[in-house]
Write an enzyme that holds these catalytic residues in place. Structure first.
Site, PDB file in Angstrom:
ATOM      1  CD  GLU A  36      -2.611  -0.780  -0.297  1.00 19.25           C
ATOM      2  OE1 GLU A  36      -3.261   0.271   0.066  1.00 19.25           O
ATOM      3  OE2 GLU A  36      -4.115  -1.998   0.193  1.00 19.25           O
TER       4      GLU A  36
ATOM      5  CB  CYS B 239      -1.456   7.700   1.342  1.00 26.31           C
ATOM      6  SG  CYS B 239      -3.175   6.679   1.666  1.00 26.31           S
TER       7      CYS B 239
END
Ligand code: NAD
Length: 441
Positions: free
Chosen positions: A217, A251
């Site tokens: 990720e 993010c």
């Protein structure tokens, strides 16, 4: 003097958890749901401990800590508890005629074994615990490595998790590069890493030694495309809320705005107004505005402030690790702020003449973790969906797609591989075993 016992070595942790996994204790549905309920209890009973740690590490307000980390994880647990039995159900498959009418075939979800979850510092609780929900629900033994860059949260998790979860099958290993390197030398059945692509490559290389599958990720520069037909006051409000949450250290935060020059000029005062509506004219005095995680990132970010004309913000205070919510206009795509993921409270506006150039701009760069599109035109929306590639796509609202438990969350290309949340976490942390039965009679 009482001496603390030496922490267990990574190799010993993995051996111990593997032996426990071999007993089959993690497989029954009741074990899994019990662990999830215990994790839920930890979050409800000791949420305040975690919120205090998140404040110490990132200046996160309690509201934000609950909304984006603690309650977020509780929702993920509840969704999983509601559906786990149904998700784990074996699925039958049609059998070809040459195997005979009495043959049957189906798939069953097997736990993988001992899995490793390595978490980053920006949402240091959520990004450790949400993968854990899936790993436990899928019936695995789990080793977690919190980020050393959020030391208070790491310590809180290391203290709390063993109080609530089965320590025969769950372990926390705290530490930085040496500890993670030692862990990565061990054989795991899956490694789930959240963080940057440089370390992602280190993780994948280490995993390759054992043929261990990985979920990565990662991050990247997530563009926000603004069409001239959009209601710009709404766009500015949603961009401000999405970008400056956690002081931009998200993010999936909109990394930069991509629009035409006229729309850019119209957006500038609206963004200023929207930021002031959320954080006041001095965000340093707002209890809702976070701080930069450490001096290294503070210095990196302040070095990007010269990349354009400051529309709003630009104030900094190193002693507080404070950087005001900042919008930069007239930003050259070749400037430093456009070379790497910003991961902080700086929003550059980059202009392109039209939609075709915007699509080229996106496709000339790494595939982003998210793309945000603010447009009324169906054609514009459809073209951006069809002609670009990104981990996720948000029309009209940044960040929110990751709160939809039935959507897979993950990147593509440089923004990562694999995904999770809800039933996708079961796919990630299980092996789908193919079974054929041909009766002997
Ligand atoms: P970080 O520095 O906390 O690193 C993440 C983990 O990697 C930590 O546990 C750390 O101990 C470990 N690590 C660091 N260096 C290592 C090394 N040399 N060898 C082995 N392990 C090592 O976090 P970060 O990478 O600064 O996080 C920010 C990045 O993460 C951004 O790019 C952001 O976009 C991305 N991110 C992605 C997601 C997502 O869900 N896709 C979420 C949050 C952050």
């Amino acid at each position: 003097m009482n001496q603390q016992p030496a922490p267990e070595q990574p190799a010993d942790v993995v051996t111990r958890l593997r032996a426990a996994f071999r007993t089959g204790c993690t497989k029954p549905l009741t074990w899994r749901t019990t662990q999830l309920r215990r994790l839920r209890e930890m979050l409800t009973e000791r949420g305040a401990d975690l919120a205090a740690a998140l404040h110490a590490d990132l200046g996160k307000s309690s509201t934000e800590a609950y909304r984006t980390e603690i309650d977020f994880t509780i929702r993920e647990i509840d969704h999983t508890l509601d559906h786990l039995e149904e998700w784990l159900r074996p699925e039958s498959a049609p059998v070809p005629a040459h195997l005979g009418a009495d043959a049957t075939a189906w798939t069953q979800y097997d736990p993988l074994g001992v899995v490793l979850v390595i978490a980053p510092w920006n949402y240091p609780a959520q990004l450790l615990l949400a993968p854990v929900v899936g790993a436990l629900a899928a019936g695995n033994a789990v080793v977690v490595k919190p980020s050393e860059l959020a030391p208070a949260t790491s310590a809180a998790l290391a203290r709390l998790l063993p109080e609530f979860l089965d320590t025969e099958t769950f372990a926390v290993v705290e530490g930085g590069i040496p500890e993670t390197t030692a862990l990565l030398a061990e054989r795991f059945d899956h490694i789930f890493y959240t963080g940057n692509g440089v370390v992602g490559r280190i993780v994948m290389r280490a995993a390759a030694e054992h043929l261990t599958p990985v979920t990565l990720e990662l991050g990247g520069k997530s563009p926000a495309f603004v069409d001239p037909d959009a209601d710009l006051a709404v766009v500015a409000d949603r961009l401000a809320r999405g970008k400056f949450l956690n002081a931009g250290q998200t993010c999936v935060a909109p990394d930069y705005v991509l629009t035409d020059p006229e729309t850019a000029a119209a957006l500038e005062p609206l963004l200023t107004k929207a930021i002031q509506a959320v954080y006041g004219t001095d965000a340093s005095a707002s209890g809702e505005y976070g701080r930069i995680v450490n001096e290294r990132h503070f210095d990196r970010l302040t070095g990007l402030l010269d990349s354009g004309r400051v529309v709003v913000g630009g104030d900094t205070d190193r002693s507080q690790k404070y950087i005001a919510p900042t919008v930069l206009a007239d930003v050259d795509p070749a400037s430093p702020v456009m070379q790497e993921e910003i991961f902080g409270p700086i929003l550059p506006i980059v202009t392109v003449p039209d939609l075709d150039r915007a699509i080229d701009f996106i496709n000339d760069r790494d595939k982003p973790l998210a793309l945000y599109v603010f447009a009324e035109s169906r054609t514009t929306r459809d073209r951006l969906a069809a002609e670009t590639s990104s981990g996720g796509l948000g029309y009209g609202l940044p960040l929110a797609h990751l709160t939809v438990s039935d959507l897979p969350f993950g990147g593509v290309g440089e923004s990562g591989m694999g995904n999770y949340h809800g039933r996708y976490s079961i796919e990630t942390f299980s092996h789908r075993k193919a079974i054929l039965n041909k009766p002997l009679g």
